[in-house]
Design an enzyme around this catalytic site. Structure first.
Site, PDB file in Angstrom:
ATOM      1  N   ASP A  65       0.886  -1.166   0.000  1.00 53.24           N
ATOM      2  CA  ASP A  65       0.000   0.000   0.000  1.00 53.24           C
ATOM      3  C   ASP A  65       0.923   1.214   0.000  1.00 53.24           C
ATOM      4  OD1 ASP A  65      -2.359   1.553   0.194  1.00 53.24           O
ATOM      5  OD2 ASP A  65      -2.051   1.736   2.358  1.00 53.24           O
TER       6      ASP A  65
ATOM      7  N   GLU B 186      -1.085  -1.340  -4.862  1.00 47.41           N
ATOM      8  CA  GLU B 186      -2.306  -0.575  -5.104  1.00 47.41           C
ATOM      9  C   GLU B 186      -2.103   0.343  -6.305  1.00 47.41           C
ATOM     10  OE1 GLU B 186      -4.268   2.968  -2.817  1.00 47.41           O
ATOM     11  OE2 GLU B 186      -4.887   1.077  -1.875  1.00 47.41           O
TER      12      GLU B 186
ATOM     13  N   ASP C 240      -2.621   1.330   6.844  1.00 47.08           N
ATOM     14  CA  ASP C 240      -1.781   1.045   5.671  1.00 47.08           C
ATOM     15  C   ASP C 240      -1.323  -0.413   5.678  1.00 47.08           C
ATOM     16  OD1 ASP C 240      -1.165   4.101   4.903  1.00 47.08           O
ATOM     17  OD2 ASP C 240      -0.916   3.817   7.060  1.00 47.08           O
TER      18      ASP C 240
END
Length: 173
Positions: free
Chosen positions: A7, A68, A141
Site C-alpha cells: 500500500d 495498489e 496502511d
C-alpha cells in the site's frame, strides 16, 4: 502462493504478506510499515522506501507482488507521492523478476468485503477474520497491504491465466 502486498505512500508504505490459494484458508506471513519522515527530502524518502521493500523481499521471498493502483485524487501532491512509492515497489519486484499486479482500491475492497465501497474499518475487520488474527492490523496502511495480497491470491492468479490464454490465442492466428 505467497504474495506481498504494498500500500504505497511516502510517509507510511504498508507492507503485508499472505500465503494461500483460492478456496483454502489464508495465513499471515508478515505485516508492517516502512516509514519516512515528512521533513526529509524526496530522494532520501524514496531510498528509504526502496531499502524497506528490498529487505522485505529478501525476508519474505514472495511469488508475486500486488501494489495498489494509484488513482486520481483531489490532492495532486498526495497522488504524486503515492505514485512515486508505487513505482519503487514495482521496480524492486521487477528487478527480481517477480510478477507484479496492480489492483484498484475498489477491486481490493470488493474482493475482501464483497463491496467496492467498503470503508477502512470494514476492510480491517474482514482481514482480521480471514487471517484469524487476535486484533486488527494497525496502522490502516498495513491492513490495506494485507488486503492487496489477499485480493491477488483470490483474483490475480485467474486474471493472469486468462491474460496468458488470450495472448496465446492471439499468437495462434
Amino acid at each position: 502462493m505467497r504474495v506481498m502486498g504494498v500500500d504505497p505512500g511516502l510517509t507510511r508504505c504498508g507492507l503485508g504478506a499472505v500465503e494461500g490459494r483460492p478456496g483454502a484458508p489464508l495465513s499471515l506471513v508478515a505485516v508492517g510499515v516502512v516509514r519516512t519522515g515528512s521533513d526529509e527530502d524526496l530522494g532520501t524518502r524514496l531510498v528509504g522506501i526502496e531499502a524497506g521493500i528490498e529487505r522485505w523481499l529478501d525476508e519474505i521471498r514472495p511469488d508475486a507482488v500486488a501494489v495498489e493502483r494509484v488513482f486520481a485524487q483531489h490532492n495532486v501532491r498526495t497522488v504524486m507521492g503515492t505514485a512515486q512509492a508505487a513505482g519503487i515497489a514495482v521496480l524492486c519486484a521487477a528487478r527480481r523478476g517477480l510478477p507484479v499486479a496492480l489492483h484498484t482500491p475498489s477491486e481490493v475492497k470488493a474482493a475482501v468485503t464483497g463491496s467496492g465501497t467498503a470503508d477502512k474499518k470494514q476492510v480491517g475487520t474482514m482481514i482480521t477474520r480471514l487471517l484469524r488474527l487476535a486484533e486488527m492490523p494497525k496502522p490502516a496502511d498495513a491492513a490495506d497491504a494485507l488486503a492487496l495480497a489477499i485480493c491477488h491470491i483470490w483474483r490475480g492468479g485467474a486474471q493472469h491465466r486468462l491474460a496468458e490464454a488470450m495472448a496465446r490465442a492471439g499468437k495462434g492466428r
